[in-house]
Scaffold this active site. Structure first.
Site, PDB file in Angstrom:
ATOM      1  N   TYR A 109       0.846  -1.189   0.000  1.00  0.00           N
ATOM      2  CA  TYR A 109       0.000   0.000   0.000  1.00  0.00           C
ATOM      3  C   TYR A 109       0.882   1.238   0.000  1.00  0.00           C
ATOM      4  O   TYR A 109       1.830   1.340   0.787  1.00  0.00           O
ATOM      5  CB  TYR A 109      -0.914   0.034   1.246  1.00  0.00           C
ATOM      6  CG  TYR A 109      -1.713   1.316   1.306  1.00  0.00           C
ATOM      7  CD1 TYR A 109      -2.973   1.378   0.720  1.00  0.00           C
ATOM      8  CD2 TYR A 109      -1.189   2.474   1.882  1.00  0.00           C
ATOM      9  CE1 TYR A 109      -3.696   2.568   0.711  1.00  0.00           C
ATOM     10  CE2 TYR A 109      -1.895   3.663   1.882  1.00  0.00           C
ATOM     11  CZ  TYR A 109      -3.147   3.708   1.296  1.00  0.00           C
ATOM     12  OH  TYR A 109      -3.846   4.871   1.282  1.00  0.00           O
ATOM     13  N   GLU A 197      -2.997   7.681  -4.376  1.00  0.00           N
ATOM     14  CA  GLU A 197      -2.980   6.353  -3.739  1.00  0.00           C
ATOM     15  C   GLU A 197      -2.641   5.312  -4.789  1.00  0.00           C
ATOM     16  O   GLU A 197      -3.264   5.274  -5.855  1.00  0.00           O
ATOM     17  CB  GLU A 197      -4.346   6.053  -3.110  1.00  0.00           C
ATOM     18  CG  GLU A 197      -4.342   4.777  -2.279  1.00  0.00           C
ATOM     19  CD  GLU A 197      -5.710   4.475  -1.677  1.00  0.00           C
ATOM     20  OE1 GLU A 197      -5.848   4.533  -0.456  1.00  0.00           O
ATOM     21  OE2 GLU A 197      -6.640   4.176  -2.452  1.00  0.00           O
TER      22      GLU A 197
END
Ligand code: GDP
Ligand code: MN
Length: 387
Positions: A109, A197
């Site tokens: 992530y 992101e």
């Protein structure tokens, strides 16, 4: 403003981040054609909507034949995808992205956000990729790494290397990781983003670092100087009420209640929403008509509020300083003439030209409920709801 995954990937790739090869498709035939163009024997068909969580909602499908690509595409196109982020209204799929499938060895992530406390861009990363960050913060909070970037210096190599070590990346990947982190940071900075992101950022079987997903949001107040970003806007993905209001220069936020609000000043709008709640009601929106609003502007604002099918009452609350109560009253009366208003309207006027404003409302003969104070107006709106 949000953009699609394929657009975010296009931007990230310009900043040196490796992304899978892919192509956009608007029809099942085109999806299959894209797969043939890409070559190989596995592809991923991805619904382009402004939301994450598509995987578990059926918006990401790995396929191993052209026929499967075509079938997945026809399944997704035109459908309303409901993900954990969209709410029950979902988002409609009008575009697909077809990519060569990746061979995933690890999922990481990586996110960039604005940290309000330090007033800096913060990098957030976790070795537990693939899940949403909210899930990671519950299931594996210790895996989350955070670092703050000094705006004058930018993201430094040593910080990027530290992050790569923290994620347990193989030494051979450090240089590539530094390139990804710094590239994504630059994309954030240079384009006035509010969020970047990459989830997941993957390590492939061949030892490459690839952005398998990409998400970017931008500061609406900076769009005027980022034409290359503002042209990526896709209104089909926005709340139609908010898109309508934004196009007319009105500050509007759609909410879930049934009392439509038309107010001047953001502070008074917030206070009015509080008062509605206190009186036992639920606001349907936040709307600030701004200062010096002409009758035409008031009419536009009224139309915006009325676009919401869920509203049962409209509450107009004006404390006029720069505004003029007579102009607001005229706008409300015009709204009755031009829009089919079947629901109660409560109007509270105060300030500049209040007597003239009240006279216009009284002489209109319209069934407008008038209130003197904010508290009265909120009470009356909730009562009108029950009537
Ligand atoms: P999101 O659910 O909206 O965040 O969409 P993602 O693009 O992140 O895709 C969701 C998941 O689908 C990923 O976490 C992967 O596990 C899987 N996925 C996406 N692309 C590929 C691919 O090329 N190969 C494989 N094997 N899985 C993929
Ligand atoms: Mn994702």
């Amino acid at each position: 403003m949000d953009i699609h995954e394929y657009q975010a990937k296009e931007i990230l790739s310009r900043f040196g981040v490796t992304v899978p090869r892919g192509g956009l498709a608007y029809s099942p035939e085109q999806a299959s054609y894209r797969a043939q163009e890409l070559g190989g024997d596995r592809w991923v068909v991805k619904a382009q909507i402004h939301s994450g969580g598509r995987g578990e909602a059926g918006g990401v499908k790995v396929c191993s034949s052209f026929a499967e690509v075509e079938e997945a595409a026809s399944e997704m196109l035109g459908k309303r995808l409901i993900t954990r982020q969209t709410g029950e209204a979902g988002k409609s799929v009008f575009r697909l992205y077809v990519e060569e499938a990746a061979d995933i060895a690890r999922e990481i992530y990586l996110g960039f956000v604005l940290d309000r406390k330090t007033e800096r861009i913060m990098v957030v990363a976790s070795a537990s990729g693939g899940m949403e960050i909210e899930e990671i913060s519950v299931s594996d909070p210790d895996s989350i790494l955070r670092l703050i970037v000094e705006p004058a210096a930018g993201l430094q190599d040593f910080q990027a290397r530290e992050l790569a070590f923290g994620l347990g990346l193989d030494k051979a990947l450090t240089a590539k990781a530094v390139k990804v982190f710094k590239g994504a940071y630059r994309a954030f900075r240079d384009l006035d983003a509010t969020m970047v992101e990459i989830n997941p950022l993957i390590v492939t079987g061949a030892g490459e670092l690839v952005a398998l997903d990409g998400k970017m949001s931008f500061d609406d107040n900076a769009l005027f100087r980022r034409p290359e970003v503002s042209e990526m806007r896709d209104k089909s993905q926005e709340d139609p009420r908010e898109a309508y209001a934004a196009d007319r220069g009105l500050a509007y936020v759609g909410l879930d209640g049934n009392i439509g609000c038309m107010i001047n000043g953001a502070g008074l709008a917030m206070a009015t929403m509080d008062m509605i709640k206190l009186a036992g009601g639920e606001p349907a929106n936040f709307l600030d008509i701004g200062g010096g609003a002409s009758p035409e502007r008031v009419l536009k604002a009224f139309r915006t509020v009325l676009m919401d099918d869920g509203i049962k009452v409209v509450l107009v609350n004006i404390f006029a300083g720069i505004n003029r109560c007579d102009w607001v009253a005229e706008g409300v009366v015009q709204a009755y003439a031009q829009a089919d208003i079947q629901i109660p309207v409560v109007v509270r006027l105060s300030g500049t030209n209040v007597e003239e404003g009240r006279a216009i409302i009284a002489e209109s003969g319209l069934p407008i409920i008038t209130a003197d104070t904010l508290a009265d107006a909120a009470e009356m709106s909730v009562q009108a709801l029950a009537a």
